[in-house]
Every structure is written in C-alpha cells, then in structure tokens.
Design an enzyme around this catalytic site. Structure first.
Site, PDB file in Angstrom:
ATOM      1  N   HIS A 160     -13.186  14.387  -2.210  1.00  0.00           N
ATOM      2  CA  HIS A 160     -12.758  13.297  -2.936  1.00  0.00           C
ATOM      3  C   HIS A 160     -11.760  12.753  -2.466  1.00  0.00           C
ATOM      4  O   HIS A 160     -10.753  12.255  -3.871  1.00  0.00           O
ATOM      5  CB  HIS A 160     -12.666  13.878  -4.348  1.00  0.00           C
ATOM      6  CG  HIS A 160     -14.294  14.342  -4.667  1.00  0.00           C
ATOM      7  ND1 HIS A 160     -15.384  13.287  -5.417  1.00  0.00           N
ATOM      8  CD2 HIS A 160     -14.958  15.570  -4.330  1.00  0.00           C
ATOM      9  CE1 HIS A 160     -16.588  14.683  -5.129  1.00  0.00           C
ATOM     10  NE2 HIS A 160     -15.805  15.889  -5.592  1.00  0.00           N
ATOM     11  N   SER A 287       6.350  -5.439  11.665  1.00  0.00           N
ATOM     12  CA  SER A 287       6.014  -6.589  10.436  1.00  0.00           C
ATOM     13  C   SER A 287       7.045  -7.564  11.063  1.00  0.00           C
ATOM     14  O   SER A 287       8.263  -7.066  11.370  1.00  0.00           O
ATOM     15  CB  SER A 287       6.440  -5.989   9.481  1.00  0.00           C
ATOM     16  OG  SER A 287       6.620  -6.797   8.654  1.00  0.00           O
ATOM     17  N   LYS A 293       8.844  -1.200   9.740  1.00  0.00           N
ATOM     18  CA  LYS A 293       7.071  -1.087  10.053  1.00  0.00           C
ATOM     19  C   LYS A 293       6.439  -0.895  11.169  1.00  0.00           C
ATOM     20  O   LYS A 293       7.258  -1.838  12.159  1.00  0.00           O
ATOM     21  CB  LYS A 293       6.054  -2.048   9.015  1.00  0.00           C
ATOM     22  CG  LYS A 293       6.798  -2.730   7.221  1.00  0.00           C
ATOM     23  CD  LYS A 293       5.723  -1.387   6.789  1.00  0.00           C
ATOM     24  CE  LYS A 293       4.415  -1.501   6.732  1.00  0.00           C
ATOM     25  NZ  LYS A 293       3.730  -2.572   6.065  1.00  0.00           N
ATOM     26  N   GLU A 300      -7.055  -0.199  12.241  1.00  0.00           N
ATOM     27  CA  GLU A 300      -7.838  -1.190  11.099  1.00  0.00           C
ATOM     28  C   GLU A 300      -8.433  -1.414  12.035  1.00  0.00           C
ATOM     29  O   GLU A 300      -9.369  -2.429  11.098  1.00  0.00           O
ATOM     30  CB  GLU A 300      -5.976  -1.929  10.332  1.00  0.00           C
ATOM     31  CG  GLU A 300      -5.694  -1.042  10.167  1.00  0.00           C
ATOM     32  CD  GLU A 300      -4.630  -1.618   9.305  1.00  0.00           C
ATOM     33  OE1 GLU A 300      -4.368  -1.281   8.409  1.00  0.00           O
ATOM     34  OE2 GLU A 300      -3.253  -2.197  10.321  1.00  0.00           O
TER      35      GLU A 300
END
Ligand code: ARG
Length: 468
Positions: A160, A287, A293, A300
């Site tokens: 979980h 970024s 970043k 992804e």
C-alpha cells in the site's frame, strides 16, 4: 499489356485500376515492407517445393533463386523502390521479380497471399521472440549486477506504499529478475507456437496441385526437435488465425508491465522524499524553467510506453473480434500494433539496461529508512508467538505497543520496560533484540525470503542462467 495488368497481380477481371484514394487507403507496403526478408525466404522455400514436385524446372528454380537473392540485397541496402500502387510487400516483391525474370509468373502457383502473409509473420515472430529474449537478458544482467552489489543493503519493503517490512535491495531487485525470467519463458512459448507452417493452405482450401507441404515446411525451418515438419492442420484456421499476434502482444505487455512497475519504483526511490537512488545524468533531463530539476524521464517514458504496448494488445483483440472466417482485409491492420510493440519494447529494454548499469544506491538513505523499528513489528509478534502467545493475541499486544509509542511520540524501541511488561509479561528481558536488522534477516532463510543465504543462492542461480 493494358495498364491495369501492370498495376496489380489480380488485375485480370478489373476494367479500371483502383482509385488513387483507395490505393492510399488500402496499401500496407509502408509498414509491411519490413517483412521483405521473410517474404523472400518464404518465396524461395515455395519455389524449391514447386521444383521438387516438377512444376518448375531446375533451371527455372535457379533463375528465381538468383532473382530472389538480388532482391534480398536490394532490400537490405534499403534502396528498394517500394511502390504504393503494388499495395503490399508481397506484390511489390513479386513485381520486382518479374522485372528480373519471366519465370516469376510461376512463383505464386499454389499459393495465396493469405498463407503467404501468415508464413511471413510466423517467420517474423520466431526472430522477434529471440531478439526480445536477447534484450531481456541484457536488462536482467544489468539488474543482476545491482542485486549483487547491493545484495544485503536493507531498504523498507512496501505494501500500500506504506513501509511494511525490511527487505534488501538484492531481494527487491531479484523480484524483477524473477518476473522478467517468466517473460523470457513466455517468448519461448510464443516462438514454439510460431513454428508451424501455413504454406499449402492457399486462400482457404489448399490447391488441386500436388503441393508438398512437408517439403516446404522443412525448407523454411518449421520443424520439431526431431526435424519433423510442423504443419497447420486446417487451411481455414491457418489463414484466419491470429492467436500468435495476440500471444506475442500479450507477452510484450507483461514485460512492459514489469518494466513499468520497476520504473515506478525507481521514480519514487529517486525522489527527494525517498532518496534511495541516484539516477544517471545521461538518462535524466532538466527543466526548462527550474534550474534545480533532474527528472527521471527515462523511466517515465518506460511507464508511458506501457500504455501504448497494452493498447496494441487491446487493438488486436478488438480487430479480430467478430470477424467471420476466414481472411478479411481488417486483418491487414494486425501488423502495425505488432511492429510497434516489438519496437517500443526493444527500446524500453535497452533503456532500462543502460539506466540500471549506471544507477547508484544511497546506502545511508536506504539504511536510515530501513532502521525504522515499526518495520519489525511483525517480528515482535513472532517473538511473542515463540513465547507461547497465540498469534492473534500477539498481534493485538504489538498493536497496542505501537499505539502507545505513537501517543508518546517515541520510537517503539524507546518504550520503557514497565510500559511494555504491562501489555505482556513476555515483553521483558531480550525483546528489544528483535529490532536488530541482522537478526531479522538471519531468521529469514527459507526459500523466497530475504535472508542473506537465500539472496546469494538466488543470485548464483541467475548468474548461471545468464552467464555468457
Ligand atoms: N496485405 C495483406 C495483409 O496484410 C496481405 C493479404 C492479402 N490477402 C487478400 N486476400 N487480400 O493482410
């Protein structure tokens, strides 16, 4: 010759050639041209069979075979002039062969594009399965190196997405190796199912000519372990069946799902909140706005492409659903999803391999997270069980202990003896030993558990399987 005849191998009964819109709409050569090596191989096998049964002379076979070999080179050099008006790879190659020798007029004897395309795809699937197995091995080897290097480094295991119990990086990464190992097996099964020759099925009902199906199956390598030919047993099924497409797309989907879940773990682990791994610069991006970043785009995209690969499976299932036997032109749409799944999965596996090879774990962050005593609450319940407390009661006692620590804002290990003994007489003496992580792992030495011996034996198992 009237113009229509030169534009389609089936031109005889037509008085006009297809509308240009229909040509663009109906063509498949833009994507099925990648079947050319298989189509030529199939044609050579078929021609050899025609010679074997006396429908081609040795000289004619020689002519065809020379022409086919020339075409193989042209196709490999990627300078073959594919033409939309010839619709698909089969008719383009047949037309090109006609330019080389008039004997090509005999090549399609006893054959239909229906059994031809089924044969091409079976040959494609055999190669695609072994290529993906090689890519899988690459990714598995990279994962295995991580499992070896961080075999005993503790991290929390999650259920979980809540900290559950301590495991090691070795145990966690091996979980993915086991999953990819099953994927490897699945491709072996798909390759085995591909190994059946449809040639001789014709359009649906074979041929009146004395075709030698066994001969062509052997010529094309559709044989079992003893070298016996493997033939499709029903001509209608042979040209209508797209089970392999579904099986292949499904096998690709399970790999993609596994890679996607791995990607998700790494994305989380790479976040500041976890900080367990440092991903390589070469597979992350910055970024355009925020200078600090470093984004895990590689993983992804692996996760994102999984949607596409699963979509390809769904696409096929829906395309096939509801088609009457046998071949329907809808089935031409079966190839783009297959090629896409193959291409995307191949590149995903390569990216995961390269990324894993350069991924470092932050030992300190992992150890700190795994040292949370709550992770060993279950071990404390087991401790009470070993003192004779029934498990349900033990579970309850430890639950109360956890509640107590929480209300006092202290660690489980900081609870004083009096408070502990008031919950259970057995919580005295050595009960805090339970929170020693080494002890926790040493007690988990049954198959499948994260004990150090288990992990090293599973690592040794995969080392022997993945050895070059
Ligand atoms: N391009 C076709 C396909 O991929 C080849 C088979 C054509 N067969 C036919 N009966 N029109 O499906």
């Amino acid at each position: 010759m009237p113009e229509v005849d030169r534009h389609a191998t089936w031109g005889g009964r037509f008085s006009s050639k297809p509308d240009s819109l229909m040509q663009v709409f109906g063509e498949s050569v833009s994507f099925d041209k990648r079947l050319a090596p298989y189509d030529l191989k199939g044609s050579l096998g078929h021609a050899s069979m025609l010679a074997h049964i006396g429908l081609l002379t040795a000289e004619e076979l020689n002519e065809l075979s020379n022409g086919i070999k020339e075409l193989e080179i042209e196709v490999l050099k990627e300078d073959f002039p594919w033409k939309l008006e010839f619709e698909d790879v089969h008719m383009n190659l047949e037309q090109a062969l006609m330019e080389k020798t008039p004997v090509a007029e005999k090549l399609h004897t006893g054959r239909s594009r229906n059994d031809q395309v089924a044969t091409d795809m079976r040959l494609f699937f055999k190669d695609a399965c072994s290529s993906l197995q090689i890519s899988l091995e690459g990714a598995m080897k990279a994962l295995l190196k991580v499992a070896e290097k961080y075999a005993t480094l503790p991290i929390p295991g999650y259920t979980h997405l809540q900290r559950a119990q301590p495991v090691t990086v070795g145990h966690h990464v091996l979980a993915y190796i086991e999953a990819l190992g099953r994927d490897y097996e699945r491709f072996s099964v798909v390759a085995k199912h591909s190994n059946v020759c449809p040639l001789g099925s014709g359009a649906i009902a074979g041929s009146t000519l004395p075709l030698d199906r066994e001969f062509v199956a052997v010529a094309l390598g559709f044989v079992d372990e003893e070298g016996n030919p493997c033939l499709t047993p029903n001509g209608m099924d042979a040209v209508a069946d797209r089970d392999l497409f579904v099986e292949f797309a499904f096998a690709c989907s399970t790999v993609a799902l596994h890679l996607s879940r791995l990607a998700e773990d790494l994305i989380l682990w790479n976040s500041s909140e976890f900080g367990f791994v440092v991903l390589p610069d070469a597979f992350t991006t910055g970024s355009s706005l925020m200078p600090q970043k470093k984004n895990p785009d590689s993983y992804e995209l692996v996760r994102g492409k999984t949607g596409r690969i699963v979509g390809n499976l769904t696409n096929l299932l829906i395309t096939i659903k509801g088609l009457p036997l046998t071949y329907n032109r809808d089935l031409q749409e079966d190839k783009p999803p297959i090629f896409d799944s193959f291409d995307q999965l191949s590149i995903c596996l390569a990216v995961v391999k390269n990324c894993m090879e350069a991924t470092e774990f932050s030992e300190e962050k992992c150890r700190t997270a795994a040292s949370d005593p709550l992770l060993l609450a279950t071990d404390l319940a087991d401790y009470l069980v070993s003192k004779g407390v029934p498990f349900r009661q033990a579970h309850h006692i430890v639950g109360e202990l956890v509640g107590l620590a929480e209300s006092k804002g202290i660690l489980l290990t900081d609870i004083n003896e009096n408070d502990a003994t008031s919950l259970s007489e057995h919580l005295n003496g050595d009960w805090k030993e339970v929170f020693n992580l080494d002890r926790a792992f040493l007690l988990r030495e049954k198959p499948g558990m994260p004990g150090p011996k288990q992990i090293s034996s599973r690592i040794a198992h995969w080392q022997s399987i993945l050895a070059d």
